[in-house]
Design a protein around this motif. Structure first.
Motif, PDB file in Angstrom:
ATOM      1  N   TYR A   1       0.707  -1.198  -0.011  1.00  0.00           N
ATOM      2  CA  TYR A   1      -0.124   0.144   0.114  1.00  0.00           C
ATOM      3  C   TYR A   1       0.740   1.425   0.011  1.00  0.00           C
ATOM      4  O   TYR A   1       1.843   1.238   0.883  1.00  0.00           O
ATOM      5  CB  TYR A   1      -0.950  -0.043   1.237  1.00  0.00           C
ATOM      6  N   TYR A   2       0.425   2.130  -0.747  1.00  0.00           N
ATOM      7  CA  TYR A   2       1.365   3.359  -0.998  1.00  0.00           C
ATOM      8  C   TYR A   2       0.513   4.487  -0.824  1.00  0.00           C
ATOM      9  O   TYR A   2      -0.501   4.403  -1.211  1.00  0.00           O
ATOM     10  CB  TYR A   2       1.972   3.439  -2.516  1.00  0.00           C
ATOM     11  N   CYS A   3       1.100   5.574  -0.263  1.00  0.00           N
ATOM     12  CA  CYS A   3       0.422   6.764  -0.073  1.00  0.00           C
ATOM     13  C   CYS A   3       0.950   7.740  -1.120  1.00  0.00           C
ATOM     14  O   CYS A   3       1.984   7.920  -1.775  1.00  0.00           O
ATOM     15  CB  CYS A   3       0.692   7.370   1.261  1.00  0.00           C
ATOM     16  N   ARG A   4      -0.032   8.473  -1.575  1.00  0.00           N
ATOM     17  CA  ARG A   4       0.223   9.564  -2.922  1.00  0.00           C
ATOM     18  C   ARG A   4      -0.382  10.786  -2.399  1.00  0.00           C
ATOM     19  O   ARG A   4      -1.276  10.817  -1.841  1.00  0.00           O
ATOM     20  CB  ARG A   4      -0.655   8.819  -4.238  1.00  0.00           C
ATOM     21  N   ILE A   5       0.478  11.877  -2.960  1.00  0.00           N
ATOM     22  CA  ILE A   5      -0.099  13.193  -2.467  1.00  0.00           C
ATOM     23  C   ILE A   5       0.188  14.065  -3.895  1.00  0.00           C
ATOM     24  O   ILE A   5       1.092  13.673  -4.613  1.00  0.00           O
ATOM     25  CB  ILE A   5       0.849  13.969  -1.160  1.00  0.00           C
ATOM     26  N   GLU A   6      -0.554  14.961  -4.264  1.00  0.00           N
ATOM     27  CA  GLU A   6      -0.332  15.929  -5.021  1.00  0.00           C
ATOM     28  C   GLU A   6      -0.039  17.412  -4.520  1.00  0.00           C
ATOM     29  O   GLU A   6      -1.106  17.933  -3.824  1.00  0.00           O
ATOM     30  CB  GLU A   6      -1.652  15.896  -5.857  1.00  0.00           C
ATOM     31  N   VAL A   7       0.811  17.879  -4.984  1.00  0.00           N
ATOM     32  CA  VAL A   7       1.256  19.033  -4.540  1.00  0.00           C
ATOM     33  C   VAL A   7       1.296  20.151  -5.680  1.00  0.00           C
ATOM     34  O   VAL A   7       2.395  19.865  -6.603  1.00  0.00           O
ATOM     35  CB  VAL A   7       2.678  19.313  -3.702  1.00  0.00           C
ATOM     36  N   GLY A   8       0.530  20.893  -6.184  1.00  0.00           N
ATOM     37  CA  GLY A   8       0.458  21.639  -7.346  1.00  0.00           C
ATOM     38  C   GLY A   8       0.317  20.407  -8.483  1.00  0.00           C
ATOM     39  O   GLY A   8      -0.644  19.855  -8.489  1.00  0.00           O
ATOM     40  N   GLU A   9       1.237  20.536  -9.471  1.00  0.00           N
ATOM     41  CA  GLU A   9       1.191  19.652 -10.313  1.00  0.00           C
ATOM     42  C   GLU A   9       2.311  18.429 -10.344  1.00  0.00           C
ATOM     43  O   GLU A   9       2.215  17.558 -11.106  1.00  0.00           O
ATOM     44  CB  GLU A   9       1.699  20.491 -11.760  1.00  0.00           C
ATOM     45  N   SER A  10       2.824  18.317  -9.218  1.00  0.00           N
ATOM     46  CA  SER A  10       3.745  17.134  -8.652  1.00  0.00           C
ATOM     47  C   SER A  10       2.923  16.053  -7.870  1.00  0.00           C
ATOM     48  O   SER A  10       2.132  16.677  -7.209  1.00  0.00           O
ATOM     49  CB  SER A  10       4.802  17.712  -7.935  1.00  0.00           C
ATOM     50  N   VAL A  11       3.378  14.953  -8.197  1.00  0.00           N
ATOM     51  CA  VAL A  11       2.688  13.783  -7.471  1.00  0.00           C
ATOM     52  C   VAL A  11       4.042  13.192  -6.627  1.00  0.00           C
ATOM     53  O   VAL A  11       5.086  12.906  -7.494  1.00  0.00           O
ATOM     54  CB  VAL A  11       2.036  12.668  -8.369  1.00  0.00           C
ATOM     55  N   TYR A  12       3.631  12.834  -5.526  1.00  0.00           N
ATOM     56  CA  TYR A  12       4.967  11.974  -4.804  1.00  0.00           C
ATOM     57  C   TYR A  12       4.327  10.966  -4.034  1.00  0.00           C
ATOM     58  O   TYR A  12       3.028  10.712  -3.490  1.00  0.00           O
ATOM     59  CB  TYR A  12       5.410  13.031  -3.572  1.00  0.00           C
ATOM     60  N   TRP A  13       5.289  10.027  -4.162  1.00  0.00           N
ATOM     61  CA  TRP A  13       4.798   8.751  -3.521  1.00  0.00           C
ATOM     62  C   TRP A  13       5.693   8.357  -2.468  1.00  0.00           C
ATOM     63  O   TRP A  13       6.615   8.445  -2.382  1.00  0.00           O
ATOM     64  CB  TRP A  13       4.692   7.669  -4.462  1.00  0.00           C
ATOM     65  N   GLY A  14       5.129   7.466  -1.543  1.00  0.00           N
ATOM     66  CA  GLY A  14       5.785   6.825  -0.253  1.00  0.00           C
ATOM     67  C   GLY A  14       6.544   5.530  -0.667  1.00  0.00           C
ATOM     68  O   GLY A  14       6.275   5.200  -2.138  1.00  0.00           O
ATOM     69  N   GLN A  15       7.349   4.820  -0.025  1.00  0.00           N
ATOM     70  CA  GLN A  15       7.755   3.723  -0.316  1.00  0.00           C
ATOM     71  C   GLN A  15       7.050   2.444  -0.366  1.00  0.00           C
ATOM     72  O   GLN A  15       7.474   1.365  -0.624  1.00  0.00           O
ATOM     73  CB  GLN A  15       9.319   3.380   0.563  1.00  0.00           C
ATOM     74  N   GLY A  16       6.023   2.653   0.509  1.00  0.00           N
ATOM     75  CA  GLY A  16       4.791   1.715   0.702  1.00  0.00           C
ATOM     76  C   GLY A  16       4.984   0.804   2.094  1.00  0.00           C
ATOM     77  O   GLY A  16       6.358   0.626   2.567  1.00  0.00           O
ATOM     78  N   THR A  17       3.865   0.222   2.350  1.00  0.00           N
ATOM     79  CA  THR A  17       4.030  -0.586   3.479  1.00  0.00           C
ATOM     80  C   THR A  17       3.318  -1.839   3.023  1.00  0.00           C
ATOM     81  O   THR A  17       2.098  -1.848   2.456  1.00  0.00           O
ATOM     82  CB  THR A  17       3.256   0.005   4.533  1.00  0.00           C
ATOM     83  N   GLN A  18       3.745  -3.115   3.596  1.00  0.00           N
ATOM     84  CA  GLN A  18       3.226  -4.322   3.065  1.00  0.00           C
ATOM     85  C   GLN A  18       1.959  -4.428   4.042  1.00  0.00           C
ATOM     86  O   GLN A  18       1.951  -4.763   5.151  1.00  0.00           O
ATOM     87  CB  GLN A  18       4.146  -5.341   2.839  1.00  0.00           C
ATOM     88  N   VAL A  19       0.771  -5.360   3.292  1.00  0.00           N
ATOM     89  CA  VAL A  19      -0.259  -5.846   4.096  1.00  0.00           C
ATOM     90  C   VAL A  19      -0.401  -7.215   3.302  1.00  0.00           C
ATOM     91  O   VAL A  19      -0.540  -7.457   2.262  1.00  0.00           O
ATOM     92  CB  VAL A  19      -1.590  -4.983   3.869  1.00  0.00           C
ATOM     93  N   ALA A  20      -0.494  -8.248   4.493  1.00  0.00           N
ATOM     94  CA  ALA A  20      -0.784  -9.609   4.140  1.00  0.00           C
ATOM     95  C   ALA A  20      -1.890 -10.009   4.528  1.00  0.00           C
ATOM     96  O   ALA A  20      -2.000  -9.844   5.824  1.00  0.00           O
ATOM     97  CB  ALA A  20       0.603 -10.426   4.286  1.00  0.00           C
ATOM     98  N   VAL A  21      -2.943 -10.775   4.255  1.00  0.00           N
ATOM     99  CA  VAL A  21      -4.005 -11.305   4.860  1.00  0.00           C
ATOM    100  C   VAL A  21      -4.064 -12.575   4.651  1.00  0.00           C
ATOM    101  O   VAL A  21      -4.141 -13.059   3.173  1.00  0.00           O
ATOM    102  CB  VAL A  21      -5.364 -10.620   4.276  1.00  0.00           C
ATOM    103  N   ALA A  22      -4.166 -13.682   5.555  1.00  0.00           N
ATOM    104  CA  ALA A  22      -4.214 -15.026   5.435  1.00  0.00           C
ATOM    105  C   ALA A  22      -5.761 -15.334   5.232  1.00  0.00           C
ATOM    106  O   ALA A  22      -6.535 -14.819   6.099  1.00  0.00           O
ATOM    107  CB  ALA A  22      -3.505 -15.664   6.727  1.00  0.00           C
ATOM    108  N   SER A  23      -5.930 -16.256   4.652  1.00  0.00           N
ATOM    109  CA  SER A  23      -7.120 -16.937   4.680  1.00  0.00           C
ATOM    110  C   SER A  23      -7.513 -17.876   5.488  1.00  0.00           C
ATOM    111  O   SER A  23      -6.913 -18.298   6.344  1.00  0.00           O
ATOM    112  CB  SER A  23      -7.409 -17.725   3.261  1.00  0.00           C
TER     113      SER A  23
END
Length: 117
Positions: A95-117
């Protein structure tokens, strides 16, 4: 420079819950800005999960998470959250967080989510 950092991922059983957090910081961040959560499973394209407007009043969810996930923000702290309930194995992704600052888009490095059945 803009930094976007996610936290809160982990491993849960199906039906469990997790809360993701995102904080944005940087010298050229002023005021508030749209924020969102995206996710990418192995072999898949990155897809939007939820977006929240700069004032927090406009929210959009991807259909598969409606009723289970809630996005929120603290605009004064430039933070966004994703409360994920009733998690399913198909929610497993980075899962990544995304922000928009003006005309620029920035992303985080991500955090992993794992769901077992």
């Amino acid at each position: 420079q803009v930094d976007v950092v996610e936290s809160g991922g982990g491993y849960v059983q199906s039906g469990g819950s997790l809360r993701l957090s995102c904080i944005a910081s940087g010298d050229n961040i002023f005021g508030t800005f749209p924020m969102g959560w995206w996710r990418q499973a192995p072999g898949d394209q990155r897809q939007r999960v939820a977006d929240i407007s700069n004032d927090g009043y406009k929210i959009v969810y991807e259909d598969s998470v409606k009723g289970r996930f809630t996005i929120s923000r603290d605009k004064y702290l430039n933070m966004a959250y994703l409360q994920m309930n009733d998690l399913k194995p198909e929610d497993t992704a980075t899962y990544y967080c995304r922000i928009e600052v003006g005309e620029s888009v920035y992303w985080g490095q991500g955090t992993q989510v794992a769901v077992a059945s």
